[in-house]
Structure formats: structure tokens, C-alpha cells
Design an enzyme around this catalytic site. Structure first.
Site, PDB file in Angstrom:
ATOM      1  N   GLY A 425       0.829  -1.195   0.000  1.00 27.29           N
ATOM      2  CA  GLY A 425       0.000   0.000   0.000  1.00 27.29           C
ATOM      3  C   GLY A 425       0.861   1.241   0.000  1.00 27.29           C
ATOM      4  O   GLY A 425       2.099   1.184   0.001  1.00 27.29           O
ATOM      5  N   GLY A 426       0.224   2.387  -0.013  1.00 23.26           N
ATOM      6  CA  GLY A 426       0.950   3.639  -0.024  1.00 23.26           C
ATOM      7  C   GLY A 426       1.720   3.876   1.248  1.00 23.26           C
ATOM      8  O   GLY A 426       2.669   4.668   1.273  1.00 23.26           O
ATOM      9  N   GLY A 428       2.912   1.220   3.372  1.00 16.65           N
ATOM     10  CA  GLY A 428       3.803   0.162   3.799  1.00 16.65           C
ATOM     11  C   GLY A 428       3.490  -1.166   3.133  1.00 16.65           C
ATOM     12  O   GLY A 428       2.695  -1.243   2.192  1.00 16.65           O
ATOM     13  N   VAL A 430       2.686  -5.484   3.813  1.00 15.56           N
ATOM     14  CA  VAL A 430       2.151  -6.452   4.768  1.00 15.56           C
ATOM     15  C   VAL A 430       2.726  -7.827   4.437  1.00 15.56           C
ATOM     16  O   VAL A 430       2.690  -8.269   3.286  1.00 15.56           O
ATOM     17  CB  VAL A 430       0.609  -6.495   4.728  1.00 15.56           C
ATOM     18  N   LYS A 444       2.582  -5.693   9.500  1.00 11.41           N
ATOM     19  CA  LYS A 444       2.592  -4.490   8.677  1.00 11.41           C
ATOM     20  C   LYS A 444       3.867  -3.699   8.956  1.00 11.41           C
ATOM     21  O   LYS A 444       4.141  -3.321  10.083  1.00 11.41           O
ATOM     22  CB  LYS A 444       1.362  -3.634   8.965  1.00 11.41           C
ATOM     23  N   ASP A 541     -10.068   5.713   5.826  1.00 11.63           N
ATOM     24  CA  ASP A 541      -9.730   5.051   4.556  1.00 11.63           C
ATOM     25  C   ASP A 541     -10.603   3.817   4.350  1.00 11.63           C
ATOM     26  O   ASP A 541     -10.105   2.723   4.060  1.00 11.63           O
ATOM     27  CB  ASP A 541      -8.251   4.663   4.537  1.00 11.63           C
TER      28      ASP A 541
END
Length: 745
Positions: A425-426, A428, A430, A444, A541
Site C-alpha cells: 500500500g501507499g 507500507g 504487509v 505491517k 480510509d
């Protein structure tokens, strides 16, 4: 070896004589089994090959000797593969037909050899090349390795003999390419572009063949004469069986490597080969086949100036008593045996070794201490002391919260191996991790961390630890010994809602009942975060990619990386705009004023995704349909709801329910936050629809106007002296409604 340019007939004879040279072995070393013939014509036949059943290892090594030729010719098994040479290094040289395609005043003559297929051995990928010759030629090679097929080829063009250079096979008159590994079957396809019409005089034919690279040197004469050359040399790689050395050596009855030999595995194809130890030579497949080399008889094999003594597998140089052999001398080689010097060398070596070991121990000890200090510094820098202090004052968190060490998470993720990545993701990456207690977790790893927000990060971690909701991905612990803090969550193994809506096949799409339950569960989570949590939380989000599903399609809301705690005395506050395009609250984007109604808007987009099966934002759609929220609202205004719903969702009896859910979505997508319902109202509305669907026998009828009335309950509260939803004040946990439906809230 490159052959000089010569007429084709002479070239054939030279190749035959060269390829038939016997394998170099000791003069008295046998190459075949006792009582077995070891030659056929001019070709040596070493064991494991043989010409009668008792003389070869198995049927794949059977050589048929045809005495009708003079001299006799050997063939592999009962085939037409003419053998010209066999080496104990694992090569079998045969002759193979060439394919040609010729044109003579409009008359075409073609010869394509049938498929060249081997049952055991493989075509050598290091000693052969696929070659095509001609000035109007393209050739294709189909090679097979078991069920796999490889296709390669090359093209050769030229206008005149002036374009061609002898010895060059780079595309003018001749082209070549390599052979893949492990190939046991090949098939050639040969053709031309212009039927050789404009180059008929000097090149009427195209040719293609697989040939031993060292035995073929291109000549421009081949453009006319290669047709007379029926066969060209080809090298096969042979091995014993299909097992590895480790497996084969366990069965001494069938193990092919005899005394004074070792097993090794070639790169091309399965199986193994044998070779004599250093200092021995002969046939390693025969008992006593590897015989000691007497290095003393050959000056090139020993370095002794005078006295050489042969020993098994090696040699030694002898000296008179009181002397020793020293290869560093240029004279006799025998020098005085200075025991004291040797002792001194040993002492020096011991001291140096002790110093090296001691300095290494000191270096690694200091390095370890430095790493410990760095970890302590990072732990404090990332708020570790603050977190421990907070946890000590929180009842019930000590048993459920774990602060992991960096080593634990490195072991769990195999040092963050790329194969363990399950999401990016933007903010980090996982990773999937396996803890020592057999638990599977999601770890994460953020990309950056703002040191000015450490206190807020620790407060958020404490709040997330306290969240105990069945539809929220549970935070199990964190690691603060790394440059950026790591968060450890429970692992949900059935993917995201986004994947199930947009990436699954139609026959595996989730049903409307499940979608409605997922929507109600997600709304319940947001209602809990906004109203019932000890400190209200805005997720910030919400999107279908952040809603995970377990094996029973139970929703699990995740990714609180951008979430914000809401001060109890503030209805709204300014933040840097963060979120995902297509889900972002338009009012939040323009004002940067974050309220709980921003989550309501994002949830409305997710609700529309569940209804339509379309992505929230897609630049592949027309400009009118690019934004799903805008297109959905426009379709509702035009009375086209059922034209935008996903086809399989509409069935008998659920049209009213779909209409009511669409109306809830419309209310959530209001441009003004104050006109949107709260998540508590949305959750109650969706649970109400589910309750009616599950308990139709009660006779409850919930029409669209009644649902709107339910959603308008809070907005009308001012008329009765209540607080309006537009004030964005959060309900207390005591006001949180718990619906007794299936044990869920």
C-alpha cells in the site's frame, strides 16, 4: 574445432574419421565386459554400451552392429541413428539427416526428416547448434522436454555471393541459434519467402539441421553443394538411470559406479554419470575398470627430479634419510629436514590463529553490543517506554498486548522474504508470518514514521488494543526495535471484499444475502468506532480493499494506519487530506475538515460497489461513468437503478430490498456532510432490512418510506429537543444500540 573449407565429400570423410577415434584409455584397461566385443567397425563400444544382452547395462545402451556395411556401422538400439563415437565422459556422437527445400524452374523438392525422438538420452545443448543455410530461408525448430515444448528458429537472407563471408553464420547465407536443455525430441520446419526465384542461380535450396558446433564451419560453397551432404554429426548426452547420485548410491546392486570412481550429476537431463578418481583412469562402469596411473613413468605427470615413487592414485618424491622433498627448490628437491623450522612455523601459525580468533571474538562482541544499543535507542525513539507506561496503567491489556522483538518477526517472515508479501500500500508492506506458537499473523511494515507523531502513534496503538469487536481485524502486538514500528495483526485468509467483487468469476460471485450482511457488519464497526469506543475513532480510509473476509465471509475491517483519534471536545478538526481516490469525501477534500461523516461517504461508495459490482474509480470507463458515486446518483435521478445493478443480484422478491439499500447509499453520498446519516443510523437501517428478510413469517413490512423515516430519526431530533447529527457530537457507549440478531451487534 573449426574445419577448413573443403569439398563436401572430403569434409564427410574427415568428420567420419575424426568422430570414430577411440576413447583414450590405458593400454591394458578393458572398456567392455569380459567376453564382449568392444568394437563395431572403426567405433569403440565401451560399457555400459554393448551389442548383446549380457554386454550392455539396459536396453537404452544397446548398440546394433550392421555388418552389411564395410566397415561395419553401429546403430543406437534398433534405430537408424548411426553412431560414430562413444565417450565415457557422457557423449554419444551420431549422424543425422539434413532437411532441405529446393526449387528448380518451378519444381519443388522437399525433404523434412521425420521427428527425431529419443527415449532415454538428451540432445546436448552445449555442443550442438540449430543451423539454417540459404539466401531465401527461414527455419523453425520445435523442441520437446517431456510435456514442455520450446520453439525457436532463425532467418537467413542474401542477394548475392558478395554478401556472404566464409566461416560467418550471422544471417547472410547462414544463421544459427542454441538448443534448450533437456530436449529429447526435435522437429524441423523449413521454407522460403520467394521460392528462391531471384537467387536460383547460386542458391536453389534451403537447408536446416542440428549439428555438432565444433564440426561445422560454414562455407559459401554450401549454398550449392550441401544437398549432397545427407547426414551431419550430432552429439547426444547420456546418463545412467533417472536418480540422483545420493539416491542411486543407496542401492549397491544397481549402482553403476565401481571401485576407485565417483558419481556426478550432469546439467543436461536427469540421471548420473561416473568418473575415475584423480590418479586413476579407465572405465568407471566396470569392476576394476579404474586403474592407477603410474605418474613416475611419464615425466609430464610428476615433478620429481630423480627419485619418484608411485602410490595408489598419486606419487611421491623420495629423498635420502635425513632429507625431505621440497618442491620449491630448483635443484635436487631434497633439503635438510629442519624440525626446528617446522616447529617455529607451527608456533607462529598458532599465535596468528589465536590473535585472529580473539580479534574476531572482540569485533563481533562489540558489534553485538552496538546492535543492542541501537535497538534500545530505537525502542525509546519509537515510544517503547511511553507504551509500557501506558500499558501499566491499563487494566486487562498486559495479558493481551505483546511487544515483539525484531528477531521474532524476522524469523516469522523469513527475514521479510518477498515470497511472504501479501499486500502493498501507499503506507507500507504487509507480510504473512508464522510465530513460534504456530499462530499465523499479518505483519505491517510502514515505509516512514513521523517522529513528531510518536505520542499519537502510541495512543492509537493503545486504543486499537482495546478494540474488541468481532468485525475488526485484531491487533496482537507491535515491535519498536526497528527504524519504523511494526504492527502485528491476526491473519484473515479469504482475501479482500475488493477481490471478491471485482476479480472473482461470475459463478463464484458472492450472493446478495452475503453482501447485505457484509455491509451491515461493516456499518456496525464504523458505528462502534464513532460512537461506542472509549475515544471516538475516524477510520479515514474505508474501501472494499480494507474489508477482509474470513472463510465464512464474515467482514473484518482493517488498515487503521491513517485513522485519527477524535478529541471529545471537538466536532471536527483539520488534517492533511489522506485516503483513496474514488472513496474520498468531496467536502473533506475541499475543506480538510475531518468528521465522522467522511467515513459515512466512503461507506456509501462501498455500498454502491456491493450493488453494482463496479470499481469506485476506473479510467477505462467513459467520462460519465468514471466516478462510480457520481454515475450511481445520476442513474437514481433518472430512475435507472435496476440498469446499473449487477445482474445476478436481482431475483424474485428482493427488488424492494435493493431499492431501499440504494436509498441508504444515496443518503450516504450527499455532498454535504450534515445531510448524511450517522453510521449508527446506517447500521440500524441495514440490520433492519436483514431482520425483515430473515423473519418474513412475522409479517413485518418495511417499505422505502419507513426506512427513510428510520434514517431521518436523528435529523428530526431537533424538533423534539434532541441533538442534531450535524453537530457531529458522538454518542456515549451507553447510547450505543445492541440489536439481538443472531448474537451479533
Amino acid at each position: 574445432m573449426c574445419l577448413p573449407v573443403m569439398p563436401v565429400q572430403i569434409l564427410s570423410l574427415v568428420l567420419l574419421i575424426f568422430s570414430s577415434a577411440p576413447t583414450a584409455l590405458p593400454a591394458n584397461a578393458p572398456i567392455a565386459k569380459p567376453g564382449c566385443a568392444d568394437r563395431c567397425g572403426n567405433v569403440s563400444i565401451p560399457y555400459p554400451f554393448g551389442m548383446t544382452p549380457d554386454c550392455y547395462l539396459d536396453k537404452h545402451f544397446h548398440i546394433t552392429c550392421n555388418n552389411s556395411f564395410s566397415p561395419a556401422k553401429p546403430f543406437l538400439e534398433s534405430s537408424t541413428k548411426n553412431v560414430t563415437k562413444i565417450t565415457l565422459e557422457g557423449q554419444l556422437h551420431v549422424l543425422k539427416f539434413t532437411a532441405h527445400d529446393c526449387y528448380d524452374h518451378g519444381h519443388r523438392t522437399t525433404y523434412n526428416e521425420p521427428i527425431f525422438k529419443l527415449t532415454k538420452f538428451t540432445i546436448s545443448n552445449t555442443q550442438n547448434k540449430f543451423v539454417a543455410v540459404g539466401c531465401d530461408t527461414y527455419a523453425i525448430l520445435h523442441a520437446y522436454e517431456g510435456d514442455k515444448m520450446y520453439t525457436t528458429g532463425c532467418m537467413s537472407l542474401c542477394d548475392s555471393m558478395d554478401d556472404i563471408t566464409d566461416g560467418s553464420c550471422s544471417g547472410f547465407g547462414c544463421c544459427q541459434t542454441s538448443i534448450p536443455k533437456g530436449v529429447r525430441e526435435i522437429n524441423l520446419t523449413l521454407s522460403s519467402y520467394y521460392n528462391h526465384t531471384y537467387i536460383h542461380g547460386f542458391n536453389p535450396c534451403s537447408y536446416a539441421f542440428v549439428v555438432e558446433e565444433s564440426e561445422f564451419n560454414f562455407s559459401k560453397n554450401y549454398l550449392r553443394d550441401l544437398k549432397n551432404r545427407k547426414k551431419l554429426p550430432l552429439v547426444l548426452d547420456w546418463t545412467i538411470g533417472n536418480e540422483t547420485c545420493e539416491v542411486a548410491s543407496k542401492n549397491m546392486i544397481s549402482y553403476a559406479c565401481k571401485e576407485n570412481s565417483e558419481c556426478y550429476e550432469p546439467e543436461n537431463g536427469p540421471g548420473y554419470r561416473c568418473r575415475c578418481f584423480n590418479g586413476y583412469e579407465g572405465n568407471p562402469y566396470l569392476s576394476n575398470g579404474c586403474q592407477d596411473i603410474n605418474e613416475c613413468e611419464d615425466p609430464s605427470l610428476n615433478r620429481c627430479p630423480k627419485h619418484c615413487v608411485n602410490i595408489a592414485g598419486n606419487y611421491k618424491c623420495s629423498c635420502p634419510k635425513g632429507y625431505r622433498w621440497d618442491s620449491r627448490t630448483n635443484g635436487e628437491g631434497c633439503v635438510v629436514d629442519q624440525l626446528l623450522v617446522i616447529t617455529l612455523y607451527v608456533g607462529i601459525a598458532t599465535v596468528v590463529t589465536v590473535l585472529l580468533v580473539g580479534s574476531s571474538w572482540l569485533y563481533f562482541g562489540l558489534k553485538k553490543r552496538k546492535l543492542v544499543r541501537i535497538k534500545v535507542k530505537l525502542f525509546q525513539q519509537n515510544g517503547g517506554l511511553m507504551l509500557r507506561q501506558q500499558l501499566s496503567g491499563q487494566e486487562g491489556t498486559k495479558d493481551t498486548v505483546k511487544i515483539f522483538t525484531e528477531k521474532e518477526l524476522q524469523m516469522a517472515t523469513n527475514n521479510y522474504d518477498d515470497s511472504r508479501i501479501i499486500g502493498r500500500g501507499g503506507y507500507g508492506t504487509v507480510y504473512k508470518g508464522y510465530l513460534t506458537d504456530s499462530r499465523i499473523v499479518a505483519i505491517k511494515k510502514s515505509k516512514i514514521v513521523d517522529q513528531g507523531q510518536i505520542e499519537q502513534f502510541i495512543n492509537e496503538v493503545i486504543v486499537l488494543f482495546q478494540i474488541n469487536h468481532r468485525n475488526v481485524v485484531k491487533l496482537l502486538g507491535c515491535c519498536l526495535e526497528t527504524e519504523v514500528p511494526l504492527l502485528v495483526y491476526e491473519f484473515i485468509n479469504n482475501g479482500t471484499l475488493f477481490e471478491h467483487i471485482h476479480k472473482k468469476r461470475k459463478e463464484t460471485a458472492i450472493s446478495w444475502d452475503i453482501r447485505l450482511r457484509i455491509a451491515a457488519e461493516t456499518a456496525g464497526v464504523l458505528s462502534y468506532l464513532h460512537s461506542a469506543a472509549s475515544t471516538p475513532i475516524i477510520h479515514r480510509d474505508i474501501k472494499s480493499a480494507n474489508i477482509l473476509l474470513d472463510d465464512n465471509y464474515i467482514a473484518k475491517v482493517s488498515d487503521f494506519g491513517t485513522s485519527r483519534l477524535v478529541p471529545l471536545d471537538q466536532a471536527q478538526f483539520c488534517t492533511m487530506v489522506q485516503g483513496t481516490l474514488g472513496y474520498l469525501d468531496p467536502e473533506y477534500m475541499h475543506t480538510s475538515q475531518l468528521t465522522e461523516k467522511s467515513d459515512v461517504y466512503s461507506f456509501g461508495v462501498v455500498l454502491v460497489e456491493l450493488l453494482t459490482g463496479k470499481k469506485a474509480l476506473s479510467f477505462d470507463r467513459s467520462e460519465e461513468e468514471r466516478s462510480l458515486a457520481t454515475y450511481f446518483l445520476s442513474s437514481l435521478e433518472k430512475g435507472r437503478l435496476f440498469q446499473v445493478l449487477e445482474d445476478h443480484l436481482v431475483c424474485d422478491g428482493n427488488a424492494e430490498q435493493l431499492t431501499e439499500v440504494a436509498e441508504i447509499a444515496r443518503r450516504c453520498l450527499n455532498l454535504k456532510g450534515e445531510d448524511r446519516p450517522s453510521m449508527k443510523e446506517v447500521g440500524m437501517g441495514l440490520e433492519g432490512l436483514r431482520m425483515v428478510e430473515k423473519h418474513q413469517w412475522v409479517g413485518i413490512a418495511l417499505n422505502l418510506e419507513e426506512t427513510e423515516s428510520l434514517l431521518d430519526e436523528r435529523s428530526n431530533a431537533n424538533e423534539y429537543g434532541g441533538s442534531s447529527a450535524t453537530n457531529a457530537k458522538f454518542d456515549s457507549p451507553r447510547e450505543h444500540v445492541i440489536l439481538p440478531i443472531d448474537g451479533r451487534r
